[in-house]
Design an enzyme around this catalytic site. Structure first.
Site: not given
Ligand SMILES: NC(=O)c1ccc[n+]([C@@H]2O[C@H](COP(=O)([O-])OP(=O)(O)OC[C@H]3O[C@@H](n4cnc5c(N)ncnc54)[C@H](O)[C@@H]3O)[C@@H](O)[C@H]2O)c1
Length: 321
Positions: A188, A73-74, A116, A144, A220, A12, A32, A140, A91, A283
């Site tokens: 997913h 980032a998460a 989320s 959040k 969903r 995202i 990272n 998780y 993290n 869950g």
């Molecule tokens: N994908 C979904 O459907 C969804 C839904 C709800 C919430 N989210 C939230 O949206 C955000 C992005 O999701 P995504 O699907 O793009 O995830 P993703 O895993 O593709 O992207 C997360 C990015 O964060 C970086 N990262 C993680 N921990 C780090 C750290 N300690 N230091 C530096 N960089 C770090 C990773 O390398 C990665 O580039 C997340 O916070 C996730 O929890 C995603």
């Protein structure tokens, strides 16, 4: 404007970086690369650092000036979060505390944060609005909620403003096919169904077919990743002009069953998709659908790609590319 985007190499985050660049903003990505990809950074400036290391974070960011921070980032794998809770708290929660500390030291006082629907837990109503109770049922979701609480407290204590965006299921890929979803492991539904269709993944497992829904599978809310990216731009514009803490849901407002999605994937791929029926996952609520009225009203945000067909077709174009 000049923005810091943590997690900008991820799914995202990279789509949001693309939207920022397209509207003429400057971007620095902090990542990272634990789950992000260099190919997704499109030649942007990168600071490679881990949010958990406060010392390195401080020195990597010293002297920088940003008009705001997008914090993606998460770690976000539900099952992994239950198996490795401390890793997730380190993290996500400790990493966010470090980021907030460095941001405040440098006077970057505007935050847009990726939260989320997992913060809600088991839904009590058909549509979930922001005032729904927050009782997360996995680690998780708990991280959040803790990150949101931390930002809210910082906003109350000083002149800091933050928006938490609670996404439902992000899906699809950039319409120009330059970016898309690529997680390892992938959990997913849409990418896994399309990988099964293209032969690059295992047969799809449909988890649970005896839910109290019209076709027996879970329901969903899928939101196209470009609509999510646009919401972030609107949220940052809002947060730069409003002090305090706000929460917004981001979703389509329509529910699609796993079978609906599976059939849309078969139509997009033009073939039948190998699949097996599995047991329910622990869950997994029966239905999770957003009420995103608040974002529509206050942020003037309108999702453009609300049809399941279009969302899946963009993901299939990405998968086959
Ligand atoms: N994908 C979904 O459907 C969804 C839904 C709800 C919430 N989210 C939230 O949206 C955000 C992005 O999701 P995504 O699907 O793009 O995830 P993703 O895993 O593709 O992207 C997360 C990015 O964060 C970086 N990262 C993680 N921990 C780090 C750290 N300690 N230091 C530096 N960089 C770090 C990773 O390398 C990665 O580039 C997340 O916070 C996730 O929890 C995603």
């Amino acid at each position: 404007m000049n923005y810091l985007v943590t997690g900008g190499a991820g799914y995202i985050g990279s789509h949001t970086v693309k939207a920022l660049i397209e509207r003429g903003d400057d971007v620095t990505i902090l990542d990272n690369f634990s789950t992000g990809h260099r190919w997704a950074t499109q030649g942007q400036r990168i600071i490679e650092v881990d949010l958990r290391d406060l010392h390195l974070l401080r020195s990597a960011l010293s002297g920088e000036t940003f008009d705001g921070v997008f914090h993606f980032a998460a770690k976000s794998l539900v099952a992994e979060s239950n198996q490795r809770p401390l890793f997730y708290y380190q993290n996500n929660v400790a990493g966010t505390a470090n980021l907030l500390e460095v941001a405040i030291e440098n006077n970057w006082m505007h935050f847009v944060f990726s939260s989320s629907a997992a913060v809600y837990g088991t839904p009590e109503t058909a549509l979930i609005a922001e005032d729904h109770s927050t009782l997360p049922i996995n680690v998780y979701g708990k991280t959040k909620l803790a990150m949101e609480g931390m930002m809210q407290d910082v906003c109350a204590a000083q002149e800091f403003s933050a928006i938490s965006l609670r996404y439902f299921n992000a899906a699809g890929a950039a319409l120009d096919c330059s970016l898309g979803e690529s997680h390892e492991p992938e959990t997913h539904l849409i990418p896994n169904a399309l990988k099964a269709a293209s032969g690059s993944g295992q047969p799809l497992t449909i988890f649970g077919y005896d839910y109290p829904t019209p076709d027996g599978t879970c329901i969903r809310d899928y939101i196209h990743v470009e609509d999510l990216a646009n919401a972030h731009l609107k949220a940052m514009d809002y947060v730069r002009n409003h002090q305090g803490f706000e929460v917004f849901n981001l979703g389509n407002g329509q529910g699609f069953s796993v079978k609906d999605v599976f059939s849309a994937c078969e139509r997009a791929a033009g073939k039948s998709i190998p699949h097996v029926l599995g047991d329910r996952r622990k869950g997994d609520p029966t239905s999770l659908v957003s009420d995103a009225t608040k974002a529509r009203k206050i942020l003037a945000w309108e999702p453009l790609h609300t049809k399941l067909e279009g969302i899946v077709e963009s993901a299939w174009a990405w998968e086959t590319k």
